[in-house]
Write an enzyme that holds these catalytic residues in place. Structure first.
Site, short mmCIF file in Angstrom:
data_model
loop_
_atom_site.label_atom_id
_atom_site.label_comp_id
_atom_site.label_asym_id
_atom_site.label_seq_id
_atom_site.Cartn_x
_atom_site.Cartn_y
_atom_site.Cartn_z
N SER A 1 7.17 0.76 -4.60
CA SER A 1 7.95 -0.29 -5.05
C SER A 1 8.19 -1.51 -3.93
O SER A 1 9.10 -2.03 -4.07
CB SER A 1 8.95 -0.18 -5.86
OG SER A 1 10.24 0.30 -5.00
N SER A 2 7.48 -1.37 -2.85
CA SER A 2 7.78 -2.17 -1.46
C SER A 2 7.69 -3.56 -2.02
O SER A 2 8.57 -4.39 -1.56
CB SER A 2 7.04 -1.85 -0.52
OG SER A 2 5.81 -1.77 -0.80
N ALA B 1 8.58 -4.91 -5.02
CA ALA B 1 9.58 -5.16 -5.68
C ALA B 1 11.02 -5.52 -4.92
O ALA B 1 11.84 -6.29 -4.97
CB ALA B 1 9.90 -4.43 -6.82
N SER C 1 0.73 -1.32 0.03
CA SER C 1 -0.06 0.19 -0.08
C SER C 1 0.78 1.38 -0.06
O SER C 1 0.20 2.38 0.32
CB SER C 1 -1.05 0.11 1.26
OG SER C 1 -0.19 -0.02 2.32
N SER C 2 2.12 1.29 -0.45
CA SER C 2 3.11 2.30 -0.14
C SER C 2 3.13 3.10 -1.51
O SER C 2 3.43 4.29 -1.57
CB SER C 2 4.49 1.91 0.22
OG SER C 2 4.93 1.20 -0.92
N GLY C 3 3.09 2.71 -2.70
CA GLY C 3 3.43 3.18 -3.86
C GLY C 3 4.70 3.44 -4.07
O GLY C 3 5.23 4.42 -4.95
N ASP D 1 10.34 -1.05 -11.56
CA ASP D 1 10.57 -1.24 -10.04
C ASP D 1 12.10 -1.78 -9.85
O ASP D 1 12.84 -1.40 -9.22
CB ASP D 1 9.43 -1.62 -9.14
CG ASP D 1 8.24 -0.82 -9.23
OD1 ASP D 1 8.42 0.33 -9.64
OD2 ASP D 1 7.18 -1.36 -8.76
#
Length: 432
Positions: free
Chosen positions: A148-149, A151, A144-146, A194
């Protein structure tokens, strides 16, 4: 595999972060903390090149000085034992166990990425005799961060497993192993932006990735204007403002739908020019073909194509502005990218659009846009160094007024982060 015997990226990870992760692994594995290696995978931002990587466009990226840390020690019998700092539970399986792709996207969770990394390496023909015992920790939520967490997590597992099994894999090959995780194992139609950013970024440079040729190139910031570097720092900071939205929106508004619309637009344009055998990607459509036949596109497809071709121009202009250290022009292009993502690509929830517009009003902000698709997660902004803290507090205050319930679960000081550029993913060995 990228290795390091020290911290080459300024300010991240800190000694305290490394010590914390190593102690967790030492307790889990019954090893000495001095035996624990740590994979540092930074998160990325995409200033320009939004939503065109899956169409073979040229995209930009840089990493930031925070991300995922995976402490690990090899296990001789193939055992994989993992715990997370953000999610409950424990994962245990063997690296020799066959892995089958996930059939239902709703089944994806933090444990899926370790399975996916084993799947990717097995699919690539690599023999995994050894596993890892590890602890993974990150700054923000996995999905939910946007930033690339996902990846970053996938690459962290790849690098750890490769090191444990003495497998040397070049960064470009790891990019496509991560795509196997995302596309084949998880069933997500992600491009290569990413993993390319995470594996190829250089501190002080903007990474450009040609997603058609798969070739990266780099541009150094302010190459002709050293005065913008203040006391060893660049003349800007990066703001990350979190929306508080964590739930998935309906699939019909999601990422895969937009990818399909872009491909449909490319098919129509290529067919109109007599190239029916060309792969239906917008990178295969010449700009002159687009101009000649764009009137044949249905309304939704016309908007997607317009975003692609206008974003491609912004990337080219952005490269020149970045190399000259022209933050005003570079920031304006970022904001235009954000607006096109809203109006032409038609992504972004009303809350995310609201957050984007608040960032544009913050003091010292050169430009802002969504980080990711804009349905949830965060927005990014480039801000003048001397205004960063003031701008962050402005955004915290104004967004809290607008969405008090959404931000109620986020600590006040975590709602907007002030970050700096980072480096590439690497393995950090303990000092002996």
């Amino acid at each position: 595999m990228v290795v390091s015997d020290g911290k080459t990226t300024p300010s991240w990870p800190s000694d305290e972060e490394l010590d914390f992760v190593r102690k967790k692994v030492a307790h889990l594995s019954q090893k000495n903390a001095r035996q624990v290696n740590v994979v540092a995978c930074p998160y990325r931002i995409c200033p320009l090149g939004a939503h065109i990587d899956h169409q073979g466009g040229v995209v930009t990226a840089m990493t930031i000085n925070c991300g995922v840390l995976l402490g690990f020690v090899p296990s001789e019998n193939g055992e994989i034992l993992l715990q997370s700092g953000q999610f409950e539970g424990e994962l245990k399986f063997n690296s020799k166990d066959p892995q089958k792709p996930i059939e239902n996207p709703e089944d994806i969770n933090w444990k899926s990425y370790a399975h996916g990394a084993v799947y990717a390496l097995q699919t690539g023909g690599y023999d995994l005799q050894k596993g890892i015992i590890g602890f993974i920790s990150g700054v923000v939520g996995l999905d939910s961060s946007g930033l690339s967490s996902s990846a970053a997590v996938g690459i962290a597992y790849l690098l750890a497993l490769e090191y444990a099994n003495n497998i040397i894999i070049p960064p470009l090959d790891n990019i496509f192993l991560d795509k196997l995780i995302e596309n084949n194992y998880l069933g997500l139609e992600n491009g290569i932006l990413d993993p390319s950013a995470i594996l190829l970024s250089r501190y002080g440079y903007l990474t450009f990735m040609d997603c058609k040729t798969k070739q990266p190139f780099h541009s150094r910031f302010a190459e002709q204007n050293k005065s913008l570097q203040l006391n060893g720092e660049f003349g800007f900071k990066i703001l990350l403002a979190f929306s508080g939205i964590r739930h998935n929106l309906p699939k019909k508004r999601g990422y895969n739908t937009r990818v399909a619309e872009c491909k449909a637009a490319a098919h129509t344009l290529l067919l109109a020019e007599g190239y029916e055998n060309s792969e239906a990607l917008l990178c295969n459509v010449d700009p002159s073909t687009y101009e000649a036949h764009k009137g044949k596109l249905e309304e939704n497809l016309a908007k997607r194509a317009e975003h692609y071709f206008s974003e491609t121009k912004r990337v080219a202009k952005g490269r020149e502005a970045w190399a000259c250290g022209n933050l005003e022009d570079f920031g304006q292009l970022i904001s235009e990218s954000g607006r096109s993502s809203i109006d032409k690509y038609e992504c972004g929830s009303k809350e995310m659009i609201q957050l984007y517009e608040i960032l544009l009003k913050a003091p010292g902000v050169y430009g802002a846009r969504f980080s990711g698709a804009g349905f949830r997660g965060c927005c990014l902004a480039i801000v003048a160094v001397n205004c960063a803290d003031k701008a962050a507090e402005f955004v915290r205050t104004e967004y809290e007024k607008a969405q008090p319930e959404l931000v109620s679960h986020i600590p006040h000081d975590k709602r907007v982060l002030v970050c700096e550029p980072g480096g590439s993913a690497r393995i950090i060995f303990p000092e002996i």
